[in-house]
Motif scaffolding. Structure first.
Motif, PDB file in Angstrom:
ATOM      1  N   UNK A 155       2.920 -12.664   0.151  1.00  0.00           N
ATOM      2  CA  UNK A 155       2.210 -12.058   1.283  1.00  0.00           C
ATOM      3  C   UNK A 155       2.794 -12.550   2.611  1.00  0.00           C
ATOM      4  N   UNK A 180      -5.152  -4.518   1.889  1.00  0.00           N
ATOM      5  CA  UNK A 180      -4.491  -4.285   3.180  1.00  0.00           C
ATOM      6  C   UNK A 180      -3.024  -4.668   3.155  1.00  0.00           C
ATOM      7  N   UNK A 181      -2.642  -5.608   2.285  1.00  0.00           N
ATOM      8  CA  UNK A 181      -1.238  -6.028   2.253  1.00  0.00           C
ATOM      9  C   UNK A 181      -0.305  -4.890   1.879  1.00  0.00           C
ATOM     10  N   UNK A 182      -0.792  -3.918   1.096  1.00  0.00           N
ATOM     11  CA  UNK A 182       0.101  -2.921   0.507  1.00  0.00           C
ATOM     12  C   UNK A 182       0.383  -1.742   1.414  1.00  0.00           C
ATOM     13  N   UNK A 183      -0.353  -1.595   2.512  1.00  0.00           N
ATOM     14  CA  UNK A 183      -0.193  -0.447   3.404  1.00  0.00           C
ATOM     15  C   UNK A 183      -0.309   0.866   2.622  1.00  0.00           C
ATOM     16  N   UNK A 216       1.358   1.841   0.335  1.00  0.00           N
ATOM     17  CA  UNK A 216       2.718   2.362   0.214  1.00  0.00           C
ATOM     18  C   UNK A 216       3.331   1.908  -1.118  1.00  0.00           C
ATOM     19  N   UNK A 217       3.970   2.818  -1.840  1.00  0.00           N
ATOM     20  CA  UNK A 217       4.493   2.446  -3.164  1.00  0.00           C
ATOM     21  C   UNK A 217       5.567   1.356  -3.117  1.00  0.00           C
ATOM     22  N   UNK A 218       6.421   1.368  -2.104  1.00  0.00           N
ATOM     23  CA  UNK A 218       7.452   0.330  -2.018  1.00  0.00           C
ATOM     24  C   UNK A 218       6.824  -1.013  -1.686  1.00  0.00           C
ATOM     25  N   UNK A 219       5.866  -1.005  -0.803  1.00  0.00           N
ATOM     26  CA  UNK A 219       5.241  -2.261  -0.394  1.00  0.00           C
ATOM     27  C   UNK A 219       4.345  -2.816  -1.495  1.00  0.00           C
ATOM     28  N   UNK A 236       4.978  -2.604  -4.646  1.00  0.00           N
ATOM     29  CA  UNK A 236       5.959  -3.217  -5.534  1.00  0.00           C
ATOM     30  C   UNK A 236       6.416  -4.556  -4.969  1.00  0.00           C
ATOM     31  N   UNK A 237       6.578  -4.600  -3.665  1.00  0.00           N
ATOM     32  CA  UNK A 237       7.008  -5.832  -3.013  1.00  0.00           C
ATOM     33  C   UNK A 237       5.947  -6.922  -3.132  1.00  0.00           C
ATOM     34  N   UNK A 280       5.886  -8.042  -6.903  1.00  0.00           N
ATOM     35  CA  UNK A 280       6.988  -8.773  -7.541  1.00  0.00           C
ATOM     36  C   UNK A 280       8.270  -8.766  -6.713  1.00  0.00           C
ATOM     37  N   UNK A 281       8.160  -8.678  -5.385  1.00  0.00           N
ATOM     38  CA  UNK A 281       9.370  -8.665  -4.554  1.00  0.00           C
ATOM     39  C   UNK A 281      10.128  -9.977  -4.631  1.00  0.00           C
ATOM     40  N   UNK A 308       9.742   4.230  -5.547  1.00  0.00           N
ATOM     41  CA  UNK A 308       9.110   5.071  -4.523  1.00  0.00           C
ATOM     42  C   UNK A 308       9.625   6.516  -4.549  1.00  0.00           C
TER      43      UNK A 308
END
Lengths: 364, 364
Positions: free
Chosen positions: A24, A65-68, A70-73, A75-76, A79-80, A228
């Motif tokens: 995060x 809220x951390x994910x926005x 958004x599919x890329x975020x 994933x981040x 496990x980014x 994404x």
């Protein structure tokens, strides 16, 4: 999210806490001085349980809220950076229901693919057009043979790109014509799923052509194209059921059930191909069952997706596969049909017949 | 391509042959009856050498025709299905020169990024705006501090997406203004690299805005977005140098030098961030040196890219890092600056000064 963390008992709490920060804020806790960040962003370690010798099963809750959304975020966050830490494995992905709703999951789901194939219950059959290197007419001849044999879904091998010796559009035209010839002869229309691949603009052009020329579905490899990209294909642009291929999705650091089960479904795959145990790949029966469960189980509001076990299955194993998975499955057999050489039609008919017989048996 | 295959000596030839088939025709050799396919498509095992106990280093040559000159398909040929076979690791990617030329590599390369940053020789400095959760003005204040301290490149943390509490465009505007204020004060203009992330359409919109509003570069995580997306960004659309982040790129089955060195460079990254040894991640010094070599060495006709070691480096290690990498490097330090709290400006000045001092020492 659920992780497996390899650590000594004396270290695991610190490692779990470090992971919640890494995924995060990417800062030590002492550097986080903003109350909103502390409350709404930093991950929280929910539980730590032993998971065999020297390892722990750790659940971390990340504020949505951390994910926005958004599919890329997502994933981040899941496990980014953690993917770069060898002591961490991603075991499960459980985004909260509102985020699942926003991401949307399959547009058609298993039921939509069944409608496209005209087979509303029982196991479906699927095969692949191969090998890479043949021209459109040679592949279309195989497509017609499979369609005449009664195979429900006929997909390109995932290695079929827009090759100079086998252009995407020429192949699409030839295979669509083959499907129609077989439909005229048998009264049943198979689904043809061309392989769409490349960078996003190329993929979009191919899908537009696939939709315009009547393909019944498309084949994509989300790990080659980007997860994404799968999400975008499933929610914008032409509406065609998506068969997802697992290429480039291996490696032991994300559990196959989390990647092919949870994430592929969450991002919009209607059916998911994966290696069944006992073929050319090393998955266990337990892993395969876990993938199928993640694809099929209730996970509101997402539609269920169809498991498609594959990877070197012999036609002779069809009945065993139906017993293992039940009726809510699509069996993908390729090489074992091609081994019949000139008897491809008969062998393919045998595949279809054995699946139907096994399904009947299961019903009795 | 070069692989590591775990196998007994009696099995390795069969496994290598199976891999050459798996990655191209996906059929047993007996099923390949077309002479074009046999000659121009099937991979060829070039060499097999022992690589420690129970493993071998296996070179397989794939005819260039298999790749369709497409970034997704090259990835598929290199490691699509093989990624699902636990006994196989991808060690190196060596596409033939004409394919390298077609794929193109970095649009700017290390030299182009240096031009953008106004530092034509010696190590560059870089830091990250964090944590996720702050609003645009708070991040912009940090951006201004770093720019005043003389940091060359200031990037968003890769977790900064288009969050409701920190919109992409608001952040971009605020940080660009901060860069200009600092430039007015110091006479040097730092590069600001916003994080662009999401599905392809969203990424494209963000990059268009970044270019229009004067960002000096962009930050992308190719494994989150998809490697073919990196290729498209580097060759179509607005021309901005690309810093590539390694998130979601871990796992032990592709050698970091093959993924972050070869593939990221081949697909167009101008600079590549990766975990340096001794920080929060477990790479060895040897792995880090191999990544840097793959990014910098002559690999015609591709431009060299800039290695960006990162991942929990202390400011105190700056001199050591310069000795390890020499001058052709960009040092990325984030958390160690933030630990200074209210003394962020002084600590950042110290970082820049120690890198300059180490570079001077190296020149003497």
């Amino acid at each position: 999210m659920v992780y497996r963390i390899e650590a000594a008992t004396s270290e695991v709490e610190a490692r779990a806490e470090a992971l919640a920060l890494e995924q995060t804020v990417e800062l030590p806790r002492g550097c986080v001085r903003d109350p909103f960040v502390e409350r709404e962003i930093v991950g929280r370690v929910e539980s730590i349980e032993p998971d065999g010798e020297g390892a722990f099963r750790v659940a971390i809750d990340y504020p949505a809220a951390t994910t926005a959304s958004d599919p890329a975020q997502l994933l981040n966050v899941a496990f980014g950076n953690a993917s770069l830490q060898e002591h961490v494995t991603l075991l499960d992905v459980q985004p909260p229901a509102p985020l699942r709703e926003t991401l949307g999951g399959p547009r058609f789901g298993a039921a939509g693919l069944r409608t496209a194939a005209g087979r509303l219950e029982g196991p479906l059959t699927c095969t692949a057009l191969k090998p890479l290197g043949l021209g459109p007419q040679a592949l279309a001849a195989r497509c017609e043979t499979f369609a005449r044999a009664g195979v429900d879904v006929i997909k390109d091998d995932h290695g079929l790109a827009d090759h100079p010796f086998c252009r995407f559009e020429a192949r699409l035209l030839a295979c669509r014509a083959a499907i129609e010839r077989a439909a005229d002869a048998t009264g049943r229309r198979a689904v043809y799923a061309p392989s769409v691949t490349g960078s996003p603009d190329r993929v979009r052009r191919q899908i537009d052509r696939a939709a315009a020329l009547g393909a019944g579905a498309i084949l994509v490899a989300p790990m080659l194209l980007g997860l994404p990209v799968l999400h975008q294909l499933a929610h914008d642009g032409p509406a065609l059921p998506i068969l997802a291929h697992p290429a480039f999705g291996g490696g032991p650091r994300v559990a196959p059930s989390a990647l092919f089960g949870r994430l592929f479904r969450l991002y919009g795959a209607d059916a998911v191909i994966y290696p069944h145990w006992g073929g050319r790949f090393g998955y266990s029966a337990r892993t395969c069952a876990a993938i199928a469960t993640a694809l099929r189980e209730t996970w509101k509001p997402l539609r269920p997706a169809l498991p498609v076990p594959a990877g070197g299955m012999d036609v002779e194993r069809a009945a065993e596969l139906v017993r293992f998975y039940g009726g809510e499955v699509m069996l993908l057999i390729g090489g074992s049909l091609y081994e019949a050489g000139d008897a491809l039609l008969e062998r393919s008919r045998g595949f279809v017949a054995s699946v139907r017989a096994a399904a009947e048996e299961g019903i009795e």
